[in-house]
Design an enzyme around this catalytic site. Structure first.
Site, PDB file in Angstrom:
ATOM      1  N   HIS A 266      51.368  60.659  36.263  1.00 39.73           N
ATOM      2  CA  HIS A 266      50.616  59.277  36.435  1.00 39.73           C
ATOM      3  C   HIS A 266      51.882  58.335  37.070  1.00 39.73           C
ATOM      4  O   HIS A 266      51.331  57.178  37.635  1.00 39.73           O
ATOM      5  CB  HIS A 266      50.345  58.518  35.033  1.00 39.73           C
ATOM      6  CG  HIS A 266      49.487  57.765  35.032  1.00 39.73           C
ATOM      7  ND1 HIS A 266      49.143  56.874  36.036  1.00 39.73           N
ATOM      8  CD2 HIS A 266      48.476  57.417  34.026  1.00 39.73           C
ATOM      9  CE1 HIS A 266      48.022  55.966  35.674  1.00 39.73           C
ATOM     10  NE2 HIS A 266      47.435  56.314  34.496  1.00 39.73           N
TER      11      HIS A 266
ATOM     12  N   PRO B  98      46.777  62.037  33.168  1.00 40.00           N
ATOM     13  CA  PRO B  98      45.441  62.093  33.000  1.00 40.00           C
ATOM     14  C   PRO B  98      44.785  63.313  33.264  1.00 40.00           C
ATOM     15  O   PRO B  98      45.434  64.085  34.298  1.00 40.00           O
ATOM     16  CB  PRO B  98      44.807  60.849  33.799  1.00 40.00           C
ATOM     17  CG  PRO B  98      46.063  60.060  34.136  1.00 40.00           C
ATOM     18  CD  PRO B  98      47.207  60.972  34.144  1.00 40.00           C
TER      19      PRO B  98
ATOM     20  N   SER C 169      42.962  48.688  31.002  1.00 38.73           N
ATOM     21  CA  SER C 169      43.674  48.543  32.231  1.00 38.73           C
ATOM     22  C   SER C 169      43.160  47.504  33.134  1.00 38.73           C
ATOM     23  O   SER C 169      41.749  47.536  33.467  1.00 38.73           O
ATOM     24  CB  SER C 169      43.615  49.773  33.022  1.00 38.73           C
ATOM     25  OG  SER C 169      44.136  50.901  32.147  1.00 38.73           O
TER      26      SER C 169
ATOM     27  N   ILE D 132      24.668  40.494  33.309  1.00 40.25           N
ATOM     28  CA  ILE D 132      26.143  40.689  32.366  1.00 40.25           C
ATOM     29  C   ILE D 132      27.040  41.541  33.081  1.00 40.25           C
ATOM     30  O   ILE D 132      26.581  42.627  33.514  1.00 40.25           O
ATOM     31  CB  ILE D 132      25.529  41.474  30.824  1.00 40.25           C
ATOM     32  CG1 ILE D 132      25.082  40.149  30.187  1.00 40.25           C
ATOM     33  CG2 ILE D 132      26.764  41.740  30.099  1.00 40.25           C
ATOM     34  CD1 ILE D 132      24.306  40.640  28.745  1.00 40.25           C
TER      35      ILE D 132
ATOM     36  N   SER E 174      40.113  52.393  29.585  1.00 39.20           N
ATOM     37  CA  SER E 174      40.172  52.243  31.077  1.00 39.20           C
ATOM     38  C   SER E 174      38.815  52.581  31.553  1.00 39.20           C
ATOM     39  O   SER E 174      38.125  53.795  31.370  1.00 39.20           O
ATOM     40  CB  SER E 174      41.360  53.079  31.598  1.00 39.20           C
ATOM     41  OG  SER E 174      41.434  52.844  32.837  1.00 39.20           O
TER      42      SER E 174
HETATM   43  N1  COA Z   1      25.496  40.087  36.367  1.00 38.38           N
HETATM   44  C1  COA Z   1      24.976  40.951  37.200  1.00 38.38           C
HETATM   45  N2  COA Z   1      25.771  42.149  37.908  1.00 38.38           N
HETATM   46  C2  COA Z   1      27.216  41.889  37.533  1.00 38.38           C
HETATM   47  C3  COA Z   1      27.825  40.696  36.791  1.00 38.38           C
HETATM   48  C4  COA Z   1      26.696  39.741  36.426  1.00 38.38           C
HETATM   49  N3  COA Z   1      27.087  38.797  35.455  1.00 38.38           N
HETATM   50  N4  COA Z   1      28.886  41.100  36.479  1.00 38.38           N
HETATM   51  C5  COA Z   1      29.382  42.045  37.322  1.00 38.38           C
HETATM   52  N5  COA Z   1      28.360  42.584  37.675  1.00 38.38           N
HETATM   53  C6  COA Z   1      28.181  43.735  38.569  1.00 38.38           C
HETATM   54  C7  COA Z   1      29.333  43.841  39.820  1.00 38.38           C
HETATM   55  O1  COA Z   1      29.135  42.938  41.053  1.00 38.38           O
HETATM   56  C8  COA Z   1      29.583  45.162  40.224  1.00 38.38           C
HETATM   57  O2  COA Z   1      28.655  45.625  40.919  1.00 38.38           O
HETATM   58  P1  COA Z   1      28.892  46.942  41.771  1.00 38.38           P
HETATM   59  O3  COA Z   1      28.378  48.068  40.887  1.00 38.38           O
HETATM   60  O4  COA Z   1      27.617  46.984  42.896  1.00 38.38           O
HETATM   61  O5  COA Z   1      30.017  47.122  42.433  1.00 38.38           O
HETATM   62  C9  COA Z   1      29.292  45.865  38.690  1.00 38.38           C
HETATM   63  O6  COA Z   1      28.518  44.970  37.780  1.00 38.38           O
HETATM   64  C10 COA Z   1      30.649  46.182  38.080  1.00 38.38           C
HETATM   65  O7  COA Z   1      31.260  45.033  37.502  1.00 38.38           O
HETATM   66  P2  COA Z   1      31.894  44.811  36.303  1.00 38.38           P
HETATM   67  O8  COA Z   1      31.359  45.929  35.359  1.00 38.38           O
HETATM   68  O9  COA Z   1      32.045  43.364  35.693  1.00 38.38           O
HETATM   69  O10 COA Z   1      33.335  45.536  36.481  1.00 38.38           O
HETATM   70  P3  COA Z   1      34.238  45.265  37.657  1.00 38.38           P
HETATM   71  O11 COA Z   1      33.856  46.394  38.731  1.00 38.38           O
HETATM   72  O12 COA Z   1      34.629  44.009  37.962  1.00 38.38           O
HETATM   73  O13 COA Z   1      35.787  46.042  36.685  1.00 38.38           O
HETATM   74  C11 COA Z   1      37.895  46.070  35.823  1.00 38.38           C
HETATM   75  C12 COA Z   1      36.446  45.333  35.891  1.00 38.38           C
HETATM   76  C13 COA Z   1      38.545  45.415  34.839  1.00 38.38           C
HETATM   77  C14 COA Z   1      37.510  47.495  35.406  1.00 38.38           C
HETATM   78  C15 COA Z   1      38.470  45.836  37.228  1.00 38.38           C
HETATM   79  O14 COA Z   1      38.672  44.638  37.491  1.00 38.38           O
HETATM   80  C16 COA Z   1      39.739  46.955  37.227  1.00 38.38           C
HETATM   81  O15 COA Z   1      40.719  46.186  37.391  1.00 38.38           O
HETATM   82  N6  COA Z   1      39.716  48.092  37.604  1.00 38.38           N
HETATM   83  C17 COA Z   1      40.912  48.973  37.465  1.00 38.38           C
HETATM   84  C18 COA Z   1      41.027  49.525  36.245  1.00 38.38           C
HETATM   85  C19 COA Z   1      42.008  50.711  36.424  1.00 38.38           C
HETATM   86  O16 COA Z   1      42.943  50.663  37.386  1.00 38.38           O
HETATM   87  N7  COA Z   1      41.743  51.751  35.701  1.00 38.38           N
HETATM   88  C20 COA Z   1      42.652  53.111  35.884  1.00 38.38           C
HETATM   89  C21 COA Z   1      43.953  52.800  35.407  1.00 38.38           C
HETATM   90  S1  COA Z   1      44.874  54.110  35.731  1.00 38.38           S
HETATM   91  C1  HC5 Z   2      41.817  60.103  36.186  1.00 36.78           C
HETATM   92  C2  HC5 Z   2      41.789  58.627  35.282  1.00 36.78           C
HETATM   93  C3  HC5 Z   2      43.018  58.014  35.166  1.00 36.78           C
HETATM   94  C4  HC5 Z   2      42.888  56.653  34.025  1.00 36.78           C
HETATM   95  C5  HC5 Z   2      44.318  56.644  33.774  1.00 36.78           C
HETATM   96  C6  HC5 Z   2      44.542  55.140  33.161  1.00 36.78           C
HETATM   97  O1  HC5 Z   2      43.651  54.550  32.774  1.00 36.78           O
HETATM   98  O2  HC5 Z   2      45.792  55.014  32.645  1.00 36.78           O
HETATM   99  C7  HC5 Z   2      46.228  53.627  32.240  1.00 36.78           C
HETATM  100  C8  HC5 Z   2      47.347  53.062  33.328  1.00 36.78           C
HETATM  101  C9  HC5 Z   2      47.506  51.629  33.077  1.00 36.78           C
HETATM  102  O3  HC5 Z   2      48.674  51.148  33.485  1.00 36.78           O
HETATM  103  O4  HC5 Z   2      46.840  50.960  32.586  1.00 36.78           O
HETATM  104  C10 HC5 Z   2      46.959  53.820  30.963  1.00 36.78           C
HETATM  105  N1  HC5 Z   2      46.053  54.327  29.834  1.00 36.78           N
HETATM  106  C11 HC5 Z   2      45.685  55.815  29.938  1.00 36.78           C
HETATM  107  C12 HC5 Z   2      47.087  54.276  28.644  1.00 36.78           C
HETATM  108  C13 HC5 Z   2      45.253  53.590  29.811  1.00 36.78           C
END
Ligand code: COA
Ligand code: HC5
Length: 519
Positions: free
Chosen positions: A236, A131, A347, A320, A447
């Site tokens: 990654h 990424p 993700s 939401i 993601s």
């Molecule tokens: N009403 C009001 N607020 C809400 C709400 C609702 N119904 N639902 C969620 N919110 C709020 C949350 O409390 C949170 O508040 P904050 O901004 O103060 O932290 C915010 O909204 C964001 O929540 P939401 O959009 O539901 O997402 P999340 O933070 O729970 O994320 C995922 C969801 C799936 C992205 C997360 O669980 C995750 O797994 N992240 C990792 C992804 C990752 O690894 N990406 C890179 C891969 S390389």
């Molecule tokens: C700096 C941001 C990097 C994000 C990378 C990411 O989301 O990678 C995913 C990893 C995973 O296991 O879900 C894979 N994806 C890019 C294919 C969504």
């Protein structure tokens, strides 16, 4: 001119070809606040990744296929799944194998995952796996500023590395639960060594010629431009986006601190220019690599869209989940462009579990399909549309909760398949089924990667005719990066970005104009 300060060096001698290696610590812990053993104590307190029940995964798999398959295609898959999970059948045998593996390892999935998702993957890491990250423009615009910033940035990275080595890095939480911190210990202490000089498509398990040169791919590269444009990219395999972003946030904050002019206590030696011994053979390889890299870059379309009409505050005010709202907007955008739903990957973090990485949230659901199909249908009332939107958002939220608690389907299915390979039995028919290929052909690979710094994160599509969509929801705006391949006639990043903007705005309008029951 671009100054590229690559990451710290590694002990190449210890490296296994085609793997990840952890060399000795290069920056010695210096702080008096070192908390020895804190990391291990934290890690050993984390729960193990569960193996979900077999029948639950089989049922959920069929449910997940519904919005992306035709009814008659599904019939065949249903039959295969029934055969797979019948008492005394191959499913049960593999499930038992997986459960045994889970009781004998810290994480039944993590080693397989790094191997399958990263090390065995034979496409170039550039675009297809690594990424990228673009920082907000820094406030310098000349060479002097560039060098100063690069120096501060390196100091910031070392400051973060000291926190890692001192085990003083604050533990992170998701939904009140502590997260696995292992990725931080990987990211500045490992490198990837491709097993072959050229990354050709070969089966490494079978045979591979010995490497001519060992190429070390550093995990982290920072790019510091003379004009104030800066960014990073990383390999990654050792870590997900969030730990990388935590490092970046720390570094950016560090570089913004006022400079405290310090002259060194002992005079520093003059810097020495490094001389590389570039043989004609290496030069030829560099030229070839440059050529293929340029070809790859030319085929990539990366659209950055700063959606400035609202950020996560708006869905929150409507009670939401912002993530579910954005994902449903993506579903709507895609449907408007193609008049069909597609297999969609989001993700989900598995870091609640020891050595946890990710699972897949399948954002296309029957509820999302009903919502997107109704949205532009003039025969439907707004009250019905808002109700369908609510149901789609709820379905997404419940898939998310199931995924982050280790009960999603994709890594479990992968585990069952890997177990068959491990047990040297033929791969069950469910994995040879066209539905399985279709389910894994992610036209939308997405993601959420939030950050404190207002940066844009990006990655490439995972299929030739798909999109990669990375988004960073800030309070009042959302940064999107939409990627696709120029060589593909089916896709158009600019159109998808536009459709996404329209979908987000139309969904807001619907919410604001229509009274609805509580979600
Ligand atoms: N009403 C009001 N607020 C809400 C709400 C609702 N119904 N639902 C969620 N919110 C709020 C949350 O409390 C949170 O508040 P904050 O901004 O103060 O932290 C915010 O909204 C964001 O929540 P939401 O959009 O539901 O997402 P999340 O933070 O729970 O994320 C995922 C969801 C799936 C992205 C997360 O669980 C995750 O797994 N992240 C990792 C992804 C990752 O690894 N990406 C890179 C891969 S390389
Ligand atoms: C700096 C941001 C990097 C994000 C990378 C990411 O989301 O990678 C995913 C990893 C995973 O296991 O879900 C894979 N994806 C890019 C294919 C969504």
């Amino acid at each position: 001119m671009w100054a590229v300060c690559s990451r710290v060096m590694v002990k190449v001698g210890l490296a296994k070809p085609h793997g990840l290696v952890n060399p000795c610590h290069l920056v010695k812990p210096v702080s008096a606040t070192r908390v020895t053993g804190r990391y291990l104590t934290h890690q050993s307190g984390l729960p193990c990744l569960p193996v979900p029940p077999l029948q639950q995964t089989c049922d959920r798999y069929i449910t997940a296929l519904e919005p992306i398959m035709e009814v008659d295609e599904l019939k065949h898959t249903r039959e295969l799944m029934e055969e797979f999970q019948k008492p005394g059948g191959v499913g049960e045998r593999l499930q038992k194998g997986l459960e045994k593996r889970a009781s004998n390892t810290k994480n039944w999935l993590s080693e397989w995952w790094v191997q399958v998702a990263y090390l065995d993957y034979r496409m170039p890491v550039v675009i297809h796996s690594s990424p990228g990250l673009v920082l907000p423009r820094m406030d310098y615009s000349d060479k002097q500023g560039q060098i100063r910033f690069a120096a501060k940035l390196i100091a910031g990275v070392l400051d973060f590395k000291t926190m890692i080595d001192n085990e003083t890095l604050p533990v992170e939480y998701l939904g009140g639960k502590p997260l696995c911190m292992n990725q931080y210990y990987e990211v500045l202490s490992s490198c990837r060594i491709p097993g072959l000089k050229r990354d050709t498509v070969v089966n490494h398990a079978k045979s591979s010629p010995p490497p001519k040169h060992i190429t070390v791919v550093h995990n982290f590269q920072f790019i510091v431009g003379e004009d104030g444009m800066c960014g990073a990219n990383y390999e990654h395999a050792p870590a997900e986006g969030p730990p990388i972003v935590a490092l970046i946030d720390h570094v950016v904050e560090y570089t913004r601190k006022p400079e405290t002019a310090q002259s060194p206590k002992v005079p520093l030696p003059m810097p020495q220019k490094l001389h590389f011994n570039i043989t004609p053979e290496i030069k030829k390889d560099i030229e070839e690599a440059k050529h293929s890299m340029n070809k790859l870059a030319q085929d990539l379309d990366m659209r950055v869209m700063v959606f400035s009409h609202f950020g996560k505050n708006l869905p929150k005010a409507h009670k939401i989940s912002p993530d579910a709202f954005i994902q449903m907007a993506l579903q709507l955008a895609y449907y408007r462009m193609y008049q069909r739903c597609c297999s969609t990957y989001e993700s989900a973090s598995l870091r609640m579990f020891r050595l946890g990485r990710t699972d897949t949230i399948r954002s296309a659901s029957s509820a999302s399909a009903a919502f997107v199909k109704a949205f532009d249908d003039h025969s439907r009332q707004n009250t019905e549309k808002v109700d369908l939107m609510g149901k789609a958002i709820k379905a997404h939220k419940s898939y998310t909760n199931m995924a982050i608690s280790g009960q999603a389907i994709d890594r479990h299915l992968l585990g069952l398949k890997m177990q068959a390979v491990e047990d040297k039995i033929s791969v069950p028919d469910i994995f040879k089924d066209s539905a399985y290929n279709k389910a894994l052909h992610y036209h939308l690979s997405t993601s959420q990667v939030p950050s404190k710094t207002d940066c844009v994160m990006c990655f490439g599509p995972v299929v030739p005719n798909g999109y990669g969509v990375c988004y960073n929801p800030m309070n009042d705006h959302i940064n999107f990066a939409v990627s696709s391949f120029n060589g593909c006639k089916e896709t158009n990043g600019a159109l998808l970005a536009q459709a996404l903007e329209d979908a987000l705005l139309d969904m807001r309008t619907l919410l604001e104009q229509t009274p609805r029951a509580k979600l």
